[in-house]
Design a protein around this motif. Sequence first.
Motif: not given
Length: 318
Positions: A157-182
């Motif tokens: 849970a601590a890692s998910r909070r710390r790395w949540h900012w990575l979701h921002g890369v999903n909005y700046v390019q169309p080729f790949f996605r990251v997810n840490i929500s599950y």
Amino acid sequence: MEKPSADTSTRAAFVITSHADIPLLRRLVDRLLAGSPDVRVYISHDIAGEPGVEDLAGPRCTVIREVGGRGDFTQIERIVSLFRLVEADGGADYVTVLSGMDYPARPISDFLDALPSAGDGYLHNFPALDPQGSDWAMHEARQRYLYRWWILWPLSAASRRRWHWLHGVNYVQPFFRVNISYGTFRLAALRGRLPNGMTVHGGSAWFTISRRAVRHVLATVDSRPDILRWARTSLAVDEVFFQSILLSAGTFDFIDSNARYIDFESDGFGHPKVLTDEDLERIDASDAYFIRKVDRARSATLLDKLDERVTGREADDR
């Protein structure tokens, strides 16, 4: 005890996926079975879940243990396993999917009486990838189902909070996605196409469907490995798998509702609120047959009030 539905011949099965709180699960099973002698209950309990679920097994309640999960195909596998058990027992006119944190809002007999007029059942649905008709934001729907996902490693849970900012890369390019929500770090690449003949329909993961709909799901699972490959590499597939198979067929008649009261308004993370007796007026106004979600401690007064309506007396100490 709840009065059985008068002169009903509706055979109903309730399939439940559960993880914890066996006393709450027992209370749910008791309420379901009291509604009619034509009701059967089938439980898939997480292998890693709370022990003691086997004590619930009986002539009208079947219990199995399976691997649980969140946001992946394991939830689909568990429901399909339960569908197969229902069919092996002779089938049911309608099958309702519940979790161990759901509860009847009204007498089960009322629900059974309504089913013959419900066509192929209660199935909330919408075209998930249609900007005009979808209930979801397009960027969310597309990244869930138009990308192929891989699970790389588990996250605390601590890692998910710390790395949540990575979701921002999903909005700046169309080729790949990251997810840490599950609970895991996942990476995805854009797919080539969807399975042939399938349109993606979203909706509630909790529903009631007719026997012919259950049979169609099982036939599709057994004959369409391409759909299974797509589903296994999608996110939150429990919110589209059954809808996509059934609505793509074009031969079913569903009421566009999950027949449940769920409150997402108070939580900013997409999780349903734990309901209390303060929600009773809104539950009544919804005419829902079931509520989600409840907790044995926080929802205790609400559960007692719901039971009192059915039994005509104050609930027993639990």
